[in-house]
Scaffold this motif. Structure first.
Motif, PDB file in Angstrom:
ATOM      1  N   ASP A  79      13.186   8.480  56.839  1.00 44.74           N
ATOM      2  CA  ASP A  79      13.460   7.800  55.399  1.00 44.74           C
ATOM      3  C   ASP A  79      14.775   8.185  55.095  1.00 44.74           C
ATOM      4  O   ASP A  79      15.139   8.926  54.215  1.00 44.74           O
ATOM      5  CB  ASP A  79      12.430   8.267  54.434  1.00 44.74           C
TER       6      ASP A  79
ATOM      7  N   THR B 199      15.128  -0.751  51.022  1.00 44.25           N
ATOM      8  CA  THR B 199      14.964   0.763  51.493  1.00 44.25           C
ATOM      9  C   THR B 199      13.484   0.877  51.805  1.00 44.25           C
ATOM     10  O   THR B 199      13.233   1.668  52.534  1.00 44.25           O
ATOM     11  CB  THR B 199      15.309   1.733  50.198  1.00 44.25           C
TER      12      THR B 199
ATOM     13  N   ASP C 283      11.997   5.081  46.028  1.00 40.93           N
ATOM     14  CA  ASP C 283      12.044   3.793  45.508  1.00 40.93           C
ATOM     15  C   ASP C 283      10.581   3.196  45.450  1.00 40.93           C
ATOM     16  O   ASP C 283      10.247   2.298  44.276  1.00 40.93           O
ATOM     17  CB  ASP C 283      12.883   2.714  46.285  1.00 40.93           C
TER      18      ASP C 283
ATOM     19  N   PHE D   4      17.001   6.252  53.558  1.00 38.71           N
ATOM     20  CA  PHE D   4      17.510   5.754  52.244  1.00 38.71           C
ATOM     21  C   PHE D   4      16.722   5.917  51.026  1.00 38.71           C
ATOM     22  O   PHE D   4      16.757   5.401  50.111  1.00 38.71           O
ATOM     23  CB  PHE D   4      17.629   4.270  52.463  1.00 38.71           C
TER      24      PHE D   4
ATOM     25  N   PRO E 147      19.579  -0.747  51.360  1.00 36.05           N
ATOM     26  CA  PRO E 147      19.979   0.092  52.000  1.00 36.05           C
ATOM     27  C   PRO E 147      21.543   0.290  52.071  1.00 36.05           C
ATOM     28  O   PRO E 147      21.965   1.678  51.693  1.00 36.05           O
ATOM     29  CB  PRO E 147      19.399   0.398  53.566  1.00 36.05           C
TER      30      PRO E 147
ATOM     31  N   GLY F  72      13.516   5.483  50.664  1.00 33.86           N
ATOM     32  CA  GLY F  72      12.688   4.455  50.230  1.00 33.86           C
ATOM     33  C   GLY F  72      11.463   4.891  49.773  1.00 33.86           C
ATOM     34  O   GLY F  72      10.710   4.189  48.754  1.00 33.86           O
TER      35      GLY F  72
END
Length: 473
Positions: A142, A124, A149, A144, A158, A146
């Protein structure tokens, strides 16, 4: 949508944006550049650009717009192109979707959307994209989370991690490498999927595996990566010589230390003092000979006699199997493994100067590397022992310095050459020439004669006479 125009203030991004507009394609910068900008990790050297269209045509158009017209390298098989500008490598690829067969990590590729391209990304945090399009320049895409994260310091795929790692098993090593480099943790389901797909690593080329291992080795704390490789059972498939060191055996109340975890500590220790990749490899492999040489004796307990010699031979086999370079780099690692116990042997007050001379002669220009390795090998948690061992190595260093200053032994060549020996006794190349030359070297190392021409010349004449040779008048 968050906007990061400030990340794109370099003029190369405006040129790519203009080129994409002229071709009427969408373009985005994606992956490592975006990730590292958000993490504030130094100046970028590599930029990945996705075009929703032909990445190759976009690269050519960018080259046209740049004043120095850089050469475009085209990789038709992969549908990618690369050019160099402003001390950066810029890679262009058309947005694509991928499908995989079971026996290969090379996908079947079709044209796709930006979302398709983000779906195929490994993690991600590497699926983050910044728009280079005029209408939303700098906007972060973005899909996912990310960014979240990144903030939480998590490595996550992902899509389904089981599919992600099975499709391209190299991603398992990349996940561990990123965890080591960034200090992130691999998300629970992802870690489980790596363990379950570990055998898929067998379809990955040795060169690709070694590339990731080297990056783990060069991280700030390599033990993080190697511990994860061990936890996921990948290490046993890649470096079984290392995992063979794990465990503590006990017989009649006598135990030995766990040489696997000790080794990881040594690698971390040496990494605090050197960025030399091959010295770090030497630290990783310095004890691999202990598994095959381990024996228990009732009177003296556990022994590992000759493990340095056995380990040095194992280095060659390991390098050959992994397709690591079989050149002077391998020889350096072998030399460090072979000599790894030598310096501590000259700590004793009764140690002769000749023993120190031999150590310096055998180590040559690598004496400092050898000492760095030996000091890294101190992993005791007992403060008194730790201080004592380090003080011992200070003694060794002082002895080396004194002998070096007096005898100039490092990489020395005997003051009398083979050519002079032949000329003196009227010889052609033969066994006696080598015997005389070796005798001169041994006499200097033993301290029987100083490392000087006149002394060596006189010694040569006497040695020649003992062999029944007479100087030519």
């Amino acid at each position: 949508m968050e906007n990061y125009k400030e990340a794109l203030d370099h003029k190369i991004f405006n040129i790519i944006s203009l080129a994409a507009e002229e071709l009427d394609v969408e373009s985005y910068v994606i992956g490592g550049f975006v990730r590292d900008h958000l993490l504030q990790r130094g100046d970028p050297k590599d930029i990945d650009v996705v075009a929703v269209g032909s990445g190759i045509e976009l690269a050519k158009k960018v080259s046209e717009l740049l004043s120095h017209k850089p050469k475009v390298q085209v990789f038709k098989n992969y549908g990618t192109a690369m050019l160099r500008a402003f001390d950066m490598e810029i890679e262009f690829v058309g947005a694509r979707k991928e499908s995989y067969s079971e026996d290969s990590r090379n996908p079947v590729v079709e044209n796709g959307t930006l979302q398709d391209d983000q779906n195929r990304r490994d993690f991600t945090i590497n699926a983050l994209a910044l728009s280079l399009n005029k209408n939303n320049f700098g906007e972060l895409l973005d899909p996912f989370n990310g960014l979240e994260d990144l903030k939480s310091q998590i490595i996550r795929t992902p899509l389904d991690p089981d599919v992600t790692y099975s499709d391209d098993p190299l991603r398992m090593l990349r996940a561990i490498r990123f965890a080591a480099q960034l200090g992130f943790r691999i998300e629970k389901e992802s870690l489980k999927a790596i363990r379950e797909n570990k055998d898929r690593i067998k379809i990955i080329s040795k060169e690709r595996i070694v590339d990731e291992l080297n990056k783990i080795m060069l991280s700030e704390k390599p033990s993080v990566g190697f511990a994860l490789l061990h936890k996921t059972k990948l290490l046993k498939l890649i470096l079984p010589e290392l995992t063979a060191l794990e465990g503590i055996d006990e017989i009649e109340g006598q135990r030995h230390k766990d040489n696997f975890w000790h080794t990881l500590e040594v690698v971390d220790n040496i990494s605090e003092n050197t960025d030399d990749l091959w010295l770090r490899w030497a630290a990783l492999l310095h004890d691999i000979g202990k598994a095959p040489t381990k024996k228990f004796h009732k009177k003296i307990g556990w022994t590992f006699h000759g493990h340095e010699f056995v380990g040095a031979k194992m280095v060659y086999k390991l390098f050959k199997r992994l397709r690591l370079p079989l050149n002077e780099k391998m020889k350096f690692v072998q030399k460090m493994v072979l000599m790894s116990s030598r310096p501590i042997a000259i700590v004793d007050d009764n140690t002769t100067d000749s023993a120190v001379r031999r150590l310096v002669f055998d180590a040559g220009d690598n004496i400092e590397d050898l000492m760095t390795l030996c000091e890294a090998d101190i992993t005791t948690k007992n403060p008194k022992r730790f201080d004592r061992y380090h003080n011992n190595f200070k003694i060794v260093r002082q002895k080396i310095k004194e002998v070096e200053e007096r005898d100039h032994i490092r990489n020395f060549q005997p003051p009398v050459s083979g050519e002079e020996i032949m000329e003196t006794f009227g010889l052609t190349p033969c066994r006696e020439v080598g015997m005389i030359k070796d005798a001169i070297k041994e006499a200097i190392l033993e301290g029987d004669i100083p490392n000087e021409y006149d002394a060596a010349h006189n010694f040569m004449l006497k040695k020649g006479q003992k062999l029944g040779l007479q100087p030519v008048k």
